[in-house]
Design a protein around this motif. Structure first.
Motif: not given
Length: 129
Positions: A60-68
């Motif tokens: 928190n905060p998530i900046i970008d879930r892409v690639g997780g």
């Protein structure tokens, strides 16, 4: 909390998958969604004999879930090839993926040392960069 996961409930599924398909490992991430920018993050691994559940990270905060997911998979492969047991491998993978959530874009621009620092330290599981 509405976003909680029950890792215990996954054990039967993991056992059935290992038996049905002959998998050496069954692995899954377990995401708790509290909001679009606040998630709990952990994972579980089963090697046909033992289960291991990782520590939980509060992102928190998530900046970008892409690639997780990719960073988690890469972390699992790296961990299983270089670490002495499935628990350490899973901790490395979860930490790598948690860190990726804090980076914009689809590449996990962290070093092995950064991942190891988070995986082995920071007992409260809060991901900060």
């Amino acid at each position: 909390e509405g976003g909680e996961t029950n890792a215990e409930g996954y054990k039967g599924i993991f056992k059935a998958m290992a038996k049905e398909f002959g998998f050496k490992y069954v692995i899954s991430t377990l995401r708790e969604s509290f909001s679009a920018t606040h998630n709990g993050w952990k994972a579980m691994i089963y090697n046909g004999e033992e289960f291991y559940e990782s520590k939980r990270y509060d992102i928190n905060p998530i900046i970008d879930r892409v690639g997780g997911g990719d960073s988690f998979s890469g972390g699992v492969i790296h961990g299983l090839l270089t670490m002495p047991n499935q628990g350490e491998a899973l901790e490395f993978a979860v930490a790598a993926s948690a860190l990726k959530h804090t980076i914009p874009g689809d590449f996990n621009l962290v070093s092995v040392d950064e991942v190891m620092s988070l995986a082995g330290g920071n007992a409260n599981g809060r991901v900060q960069r």
